[in-house]
Structures are given as C-alpha cells and as structure tokens.
Motif scaffolding. Sequence first.
Motif, short mmCIF file in Angstrom:
data_model
loop_
_atom_site.label_atom_id
_atom_site.label_comp_id
_atom_site.label_asym_id
_atom_site.label_seq_id
_atom_site.Cartn_x
_atom_site.Cartn_y
_atom_site.Cartn_z
N ILE A 50 2.55 8.84 3.37
CA ILE A 50 2.24 8.18 2.19
C ILE A 50 2.20 8.87 0.95
O ILE A 50 1.87 8.49 -0.30
CB ILE A 50 0.60 7.61 2.31
CG1 ILE A 50 -0.44 8.76 2.43
CG2 ILE A 50 0.53 6.80 3.55
CD1 ILE A 50 -1.84 8.40 2.61
N ASN B 95 -1.76 0.46 -4.77
CA ASN B 95 -1.30 1.77 -4.46
C ASN B 95 -1.33 2.70 -5.41
O ASN B 95 -0.76 3.84 -5.49
CB ASN B 95 0.63 1.65 -3.82
CG ASN B 95 1.17 1.70 -5.09
OD1 ASN B 95 0.82 1.11 -6.26
ND2 ASN B 95 2.41 1.87 -4.93
N LYS C 265 -2.00 6.57 -5.00
CA LYS C 265 -0.86 7.57 -4.58
C LYS C 265 -0.59 8.64 -5.87
O LYS C 265 -0.45 9.74 -5.51
CB LYS C 265 0.47 6.99 -4.29
CG LYS C 265 0.82 6.41 -3.12
CD LYS C 265 2.31 5.96 -2.90
CE LYS C 265 2.46 5.67 -1.49
NZ LYS C 265 3.88 5.52 -1.19
N ARG D 190 0.78 -1.14 0.16
CA ARG D 190 -0.01 0.01 0.19
C ARG D 190 0.84 1.19 -0.09
O ARG D 190 0.27 2.24 -0.51
CB ARG D 190 -0.98 0.19 1.29
CG ARG D 190 -1.71 1.24 1.41
CD ARG D 190 -2.89 0.92 2.47
NE ARG D 190 -3.39 2.59 2.65
CZ ARG D 190 -4.29 2.77 2.07
NH1 ARG D 190 -4.78 2.35 0.70
NH2 ARG D 190 -4.89 4.18 2.42
N ASN D 191 1.97 1.29 0.79
CA ASN D 191 2.84 2.41 0.73
C ASN D 191 4.06 2.52 -0.26
O ASN D 191 5.13 3.09 0.22
CB ASN D 191 3.28 2.67 2.06
CG ASN D 191 3.71 4.15 2.40
OD1 ASN D 191 3.50 4.99 1.69
ND2 ASN D 191 4.85 4.48 2.86
N ARG E 48 -0.45 11.72 5.72
CA ARG E 48 0.09 10.41 6.51
C ARG E 48 -1.36 9.68 6.85
O ARG E 48 -2.53 10.37 6.90
CB ARG E 48 0.85 10.56 7.69
CG ARG E 48 0.46 11.74 8.53
CD ARG E 48 1.69 12.26 9.55
NE ARG E 48 0.94 13.72 10.23
CZ ARG E 48 2.14 14.42 10.94
NH1 ARG E 48 3.25 13.91 10.72
NH2 ARG E 48 1.83 15.34 11.39
N GLU E 49 -1.28 8.60 7.25
CA GLU E 49 -2.55 7.94 7.65
C GLU E 49 -3.15 8.18 9.05
O GLU E 49 -4.39 7.57 9.20
CB GLU E 49 -2.38 6.38 7.41
CG GLU E 49 -2.19 5.98 5.90
CD GLU E 49 -1.82 4.45 5.69
OE1 GLU E 49 -1.17 3.78 6.64
OE2 GLU E 49 -2.50 4.14 4.66
N ARG E 50 -2.49 8.92 9.66
CA ARG E 50 -3.05 9.13 10.95
C ARG E 50 -2.45 10.60 11.39
O ARG E 50 -1.46 10.88 11.09
CB ARG E 50 -2.83 7.99 12.01
CG ARG E 50 -1.16 8.00 12.38
CD ARG E 50 -0.85 6.83 13.39
NE ARG E 50 0.66 6.88 14.04
CZ ARG E 50 1.51 5.91 13.71
NH1 ARG E 50 0.87 4.99 12.53
NH2 ARG E 50 2.71 6.11 13.76
#
Length: 341
Positions: free
Chosen positions: A239, A304, A307, A146-147, A230-232
Amino acid sequence: MKEFAYRRAADVAGAVALLDADPGARFLGGGTNLVDLMKAGVESPERLIDIRELPLDGIGRTEEGGLQIGATVTNSDLAAHPEVRRRYPALTQAVLAGASGQLRNMATVGGNLLQRTRCGYFTDITQPCNKREPGSGCPAVEGEHRNAAVLGASHHCVAVHPSDMGVALAAYDAVVSYQTAEGAGELALSDFYLPVGDTPHRETALPSGALITAVTLPPAPVRSRYRKVRERASYAFAIGSVAAALEVRDGVVREVRLAYGAVASRPWRARTAEAVLRGAPADAGSFAAAADAELAAASPLTGNAYKVTLLRNLTIAVLTELAELAEPAGPTGHDQEGSAR
C-alpha cells in the motif's frame, strides 16, 4: 482459458522473429502474471513464445563497475546473488518482500517489469476499464480505490504498478536493454514507463515486438534500503513502499536516491525530494521537508488520502535509519555492511 499455440524460442533473434511474424503472440517467461490474466480472460494471446531457455539468465559485472542482470534471471536467483546482496541490498530486500518463494522461483526480471496492475476493475472483465478497454471509463475513481494512485494519475486511470523490484531499480537508475527485429536498444527505467495521461492502456515505451534482454545497474550508492507496508503480514501487494540510498558526509546529505511504490502507475522517482535533500542536514527535519515537497503534488481520492501520511512517515523512517548508519565509503566506493538485511 482461450486456446493458444505454443513455441519454444531457440535464441533471441528467433524469439523476436516469431513475435514479428505473429503480432498476436506474447513472450512467456515465468508466467506468474500473464497466465493468471489469461485465466481471467484479460489476456488472450493467440500464441505463447517460451523464452525461458534463452541465454539471458546470467548476472555479471559491467566494465563501468555496475551489474548486468539477464531478463530471464529468476527473482530467487536475483535476490540470492552475492553481488546483489552486498552492493544493492535494497534490490534484494524488494524482491524478497514481493512474493513467496514459489513465485520467486518462477518469476523473471523481465516479466516483473512488465507485470500489469492488480486493480480489481482491470482484472474483472465484467467491469469497464480504460486500461483494458480504452474509452470505457475508470470506475475506481468513484468506486473502490483504497490502494489507488495518489501521484501522477488522471481521471482515465488511478491504478498503481504492483512491482516491488521496479521501485528499487528506479532508485538505482537502472537501464533496460531490449531487442527488436530492427536491432537492439535501451531505455532508462525513468523513461521505460509512460505517464497515464489519457492513454492508460499504453504502459511502456518499449517498441512494438521488443524482447527485454537485460537490466543494467550503475555502480552502487553507498547505502540503500527498501521498506514496504502491506495490509497483512503474509505476502501482499504494497500500500506504500520506499527505496532509498543515502550518502552522508559531516552530517550533510551528499547524495540521495529515493523512489516510491504503490502510489502511481509506475515506480515513482522522488526527484523533488532528492533536490531538497542534497546539501541539507541529514536529520528528521530535512527528511520531513523533502517528503512534504514531493507529496505536495499528491492528488488523493476520498478513500486513499492515508497514503500521503504513510509515505511521509515511511520516507522519514527509512532516511533516518540510513543516516544513523552513515560512515565513509570503503575503497570500492560502496557500502561495507556485507549483505542485505
């Protein structure tokens, strides 16, 4: 962790000599990446050569009007330095986005450039990984990716470089200085990281036994920004990220610098997009066309492809923000905002 010997270097020449005499050794700066890899069994140096006491912790102006940053300057000191905040705001923003205060207090500039990928297959010694064991394969291609990279990758490795700071330095055309037993040398950051190709374990063009001593920035562009996704909300690896600098005169792009993060094995300088933008109207249409031209070379994997869209939208947003702030440069030729935001 495997047992290792420890030596503290007294000067640059001594540090280089110690490594030259013991090729199995590694330089130790802040240790925020190296020590983690040693605990995981990915790295197993026979000796650590502590370089934190070397006189490489200064930041000062160059004769050309740029800035020289010593290799052992901590990320905290770099981000807080008045000249960096005022003249290179994207660099401050990138460093502050990169890690918590505790890590920034330990991590060094040289070590940040040399940090290795956070790919889960690389850090798990039970898994094959061409970067860790050349020829063993890249399970990320068919596995969790995914990244993973969407630009400049190969079937030998799809890992991304984790540095935020490196993306800003790429946009600023930074130059890396180093010292070896044979003498001093330097590499433009654009040449510092090697393409993946079929040798992903060879990550930089640094000569064997080299110690990074400084990073030099040329005079600053007019305006710059760093934006990270970023994811959080808490600290996490990007990402996708963009470092951009833009000069607009009479509604036309006169100069532009653009670099992407978390999309390749190295900070990705978007030179195709820059070429499209120079001389073009400073508007969303031009920014979208430039992003599309750069990302036309993207080769995403099944998991991914998001992106590509993320980087396109991020490019347009950051360049639009800079264009809306555009005004004539001050008498020193750089941004008159006063500090990073």
